[in-house]
Design a protein around this motif. Structure first.
Motif, mmCIF file in Angstrom:
data_model
loop_
_atom_site.group_PDB
_atom_site.id
_atom_site.type_symbol
_atom_site.label_atom_id
_atom_site.label_comp_id
_atom_site.label_asym_id
_atom_site.label_seq_id
_atom_site.Cartn_x
_atom_site.Cartn_y
_atom_site.Cartn_z
ATOM 1 N N VAL A 175 0.841 -1.206 0.000
ATOM 2 C CA VAL A 175 0.000 0.000 0.000
ATOM 3 C C VAL A 175 0.870 1.248 0.000
ATOM 4 N N ARG A 176 0.499 2.178 -0.843
ATOM 5 C CA ARG A 176 1.087 3.518 -0.807
ATOM 6 C C ARG A 176 0.128 4.392 0.000
ATOM 7 N N TYR A 177 0.555 4.813 1.172
ATOM 8 C CA TYR A 177 -0.326 5.582 2.061
ATOM 9 C C TYR A 177 -0.343 7.044 1.631
ATOM 10 N N ASP A 178 -1.191 7.335 0.654
ATOM 11 C CA ASP A 178 -1.268 8.667 0.070
ATOM 12 C C ASP A 178 -2.719 9.114 -0.102
ATOM 13 N N GLY A 179 -3.629 8.539 0.674
ATOM 14 C CA GLY A 179 -5.049 8.798 0.480
ATOM 15 C C GLY A 179 -5.450 10.224 0.819
ATOM 16 N N PRO A 180 -6.495 10.731 0.167
ATOM 17 C CA PRO A 180 -6.931 12.114 0.390
ATOM 18 C C PRO A 180 -7.506 12.357 1.782
ATOM 19 N N ASP A 181 -7.880 11.278 2.506
ATOM 20 C CA ASP A 181 -8.448 11.443 3.844
ATOM 21 C C ASP A 181 -7.449 11.115 4.947
ATOM 22 N N LEU A 182 -6.182 10.990 4.592
ATOM 23 C CA LEU A 182 -5.167 10.601 5.574
ATOM 24 C C LEU A 182 -5.111 11.602 6.735
ATOM 25 N N ALA A 183 -5.136 12.892 6.417
ATOM 26 C CA ALA A 183 -5.066 13.906 7.469
ATOM 27 C C ALA A 183 -6.304 13.863 8.357
ATOM 28 N N ASP A 184 -7.477 13.638 7.755
ATOM 29 C CA ASP A 184 -8.711 13.566 8.541
ATOM 30 C C ASP A 184 -8.693 12.358 9.474
ATOM 31 N N VAL A 185 -8.189 11.233 8.981
ATOM 32 C CA VAL A 185 -8.105 10.035 9.822
ATOM 33 C C VAL A 185 -7.120 10.270 10.964
ATOM 34 N N ALA A 186 -5.997 10.908 10.676
ATOM 35 C CA ALA A 186 -5.026 11.218 11.729
ATOM 36 C C ALA A 186 -5.666 12.077 12.814
ATOM 37 N N ALA A 187 -6.475 13.051 12.399
ATOM 38 C CA ALA A 187 -7.146 13.918 13.371
ATOM 39 C C ALA A 187 -8.143 13.121 14.207
ATOM 40 N N LEU A 188 -8.876 12.213 13.574
ATOM 41 C CA LEU A 188 -9.841 11.385 14.305
ATOM 42 C C LEU A 188 -9.135 10.447 15.281
ATOM 43 N N TRP A 189 -7.968 9.989 14.897
ATOM 44 C CA TRP A 189 -7.193 9.102 15.775
ATOM 45 C C TRP A 189 -6.418 9.869 16.840
ATOM 46 N N GLY A 190 -6.242 11.175 16.634
ATOM 47 C CA GLY A 190 -5.464 11.966 17.577
ATOM 48 C C GLY A 190 -3.974 11.715 17.485
ATOM 49 N N VAL A 191 -3.490 11.454 16.248
ATOM 50 C CA VAL A 191 -2.072 11.171 16.041
ATOM 51 C C VAL A 191 -1.553 12.039 14.905
ATOM 52 N N ALA A 192 -0.227 12.067 14.746
ATOM 53 C CA ALA A 192 0.368 12.757 13.608
ATOM 54 C C ALA A 192 0.051 11.987 12.325
ATOM 55 N N GLU A 193 0.003 12.702 11.222
ATOM 56 C CA GLU A 193 -0.380 12.075 9.949
ATOM 57 C C GLU A 193 0.534 10.913 9.583
ATOM 58 N N ASP A 194 1.836 11.032 9.874
ATOM 59 C CA ASP A 194 2.752 9.958 9.494
ATOM 60 C C ASP A 194 2.645 8.738 10.406
ATOM 61 N N GLU A 195 1.830 8.837 11.463
ATOM 62 C CA GLU A 195 1.599 7.691 12.334
ATOM 63 C C GLU A 195 0.522 6.755 11.788
ATOM 64 N N VAL A 196 -0.346 7.271 10.914
ATOM 65 C CA VAL A 196 -1.448 6.459 10.390
ATOM 66 C C VAL A 196 -0.927 5.224 9.649
ATOM 67 N N PRO A 197 0.028 5.365 8.710
ATOM 68 C CA PRO A 197 0.544 4.171 8.041
ATOM 69 C C PRO A 197 1.156 3.169 9.010
ATOM 70 N N ARG A 198 1.895 3.652 9.993
ATOM 71 C CA ARG A 198 2.538 2.740 10.939
ATOM 72 C C ARG A 198 1.504 1.946 11.724
ATOM 73 N N ILE A 199 0.475 2.625 12.209
ATOM 74 C CA ILE A 199 -0.563 1.955 13.005
ATOM 75 C C ILE A 199 -1.323 0.963 12.140
ATOM 76 N N HIS A 200 -1.706 1.397 10.952
ATOM 77 C CA HIS A 200 -2.508 0.537 10.085
ATOM 78 C C HIS A 200 -1.719 -0.690 9.648
ATOM 79 N N ALA A 201 -0.463 -0.498 9.272
ATOM 80 C CA ALA A 201 0.350 -1.610 8.779
ATOM 81 C C ALA A 201 0.779 -2.558 9.893
ATOM 82 N N ALA A 202 0.695 -2.124 11.143
ATOM 83 C CA ALA A 202 1.090 -2.984 12.258
ATOM 84 C C ALA A 202 0.021 -4.018 12.600
ATOM 85 N N ALA A 203 -1.203 -3.803 12.147
ATOM 86 C CA ALA A 203 -2.308 -4.700 12.490
ATOM 87 C C ALA A 203 -2.330 -5.915 11.566
ATOM 88 N N THR A 204 -2.823 -7.019 12.076
ATOM 89 C CA THR A 204 -3.119 -8.195 11.255
ATOM 90 C C THR A 204 -4.626 -8.234 11.049
#
Length: 227
Positions: free
Chosen positions: A86-115
């Motif tokens: 996956v290339r984490y470049d989605g148009p809603d990446l910043a919105d998801v980061a805000a909903l999660w309460g994390v920095a935008e570059d944390e979204v790929p790390r969190i998502h890719a860490a899950a099974t």
């Protein structure tokens, strides 16, 4: 337990977790040969359909037996998981980061860490509803759905992650793109890459690594990678 047609059974469950656990147990028992012959085992969000028993009596017998089963909870093992780059470049990446309460570059790390696990399929051929993100990372659908979501888009909605197999309208929060993955190919057997019970890991791609078009491994396009 609800009868379906002449030789089917619909099992309704209280939670999505119970549904996935029962589906896994049914598949395990069928593989061991301890499940009565049944043609189809089809999970939904909170149901499992068993269809094609040899007789209505066989369906009724299993309906009487099922409540006494000891169904173990699912484990989070990543062994044998299908890898989807996956290339984490989605148009809603910043919105998801805000909903999660994390920095935008944390979204790929969190998502890719899950099974993830394919809970069920629907919406479009090849579309799987994947569970695996912790509840704190569940997000709502977009207030304004898009009229066109491109094929390969990776989205989040509620407890689910999904990859759009083809261009279509959609209201999920888009966090990335899976440019190498062919989710549905009518010339492939099976045509669908994702089937209920399949375990999945998402592997981050750098933007300059992703190349258009599927990879090949044996006959037909290789839609994903296995370790």
């Amino acid at each position: 337990m609800l009868p379906v047609g002449r030789d089917g059974l619909l099992v309704e469950l209280g939670t999505a977790e119970e549904t996935e656990a029962l589906h896994a147990e049914l598949l395990r028992r069928r593989a061991l040969g301890t499940l009565p012959p049944v043609a189809e085992i089809v999970p939904g969000a909170r149901t499992v359909l068993l269809d094609g028993f040899p007789s209505a009596d066989a369906a009724r017998a299993l309906a009487a037996e099922l409540p006494g089963w000891n169904v173990p909870p699912l484990t989070g093992s990543a062994a044998g998981a299908l890898e989807i780059p996956v290339r984490y470049d989605g148009p809603d990446l910043a919105d998801v980061a805000a909903l999660w309460g994390v920095a935008e570059d944390e979204v790929p790390r969190i998502h890719a860490a899950a099974t993830f696990r394919v809970a069920f399929c629907g919406f479009a051929p090849g579309f799987g509803y994947l569970t695996g993100l912790d509840e704190r990372y569940h997000v709502p659908r977009r207030a304004d759905p898009r009229t066109r979501v491109p094929a390969g888009a990776v989205g989040l909605a509620g407890p689910y992650t999904g990859v759009y197999p083809r261009s279509s309208p959609g209201g999920w929060q888009l966090i990335g793109t899976a440019p190498e993955t062919v989710l549905w190919d009518a010339d492939r057997t099976p045509a669908a890459l994702l089937t209920p019970g399949t375990r999945v890991r998402f592997v981050p791609l750098e933007s300059d690594e992703a190349q258009p078009g599927p990879r090949r491994a044996g006959p037909g396009p290789a839609p994903g990678r296995r370790p």
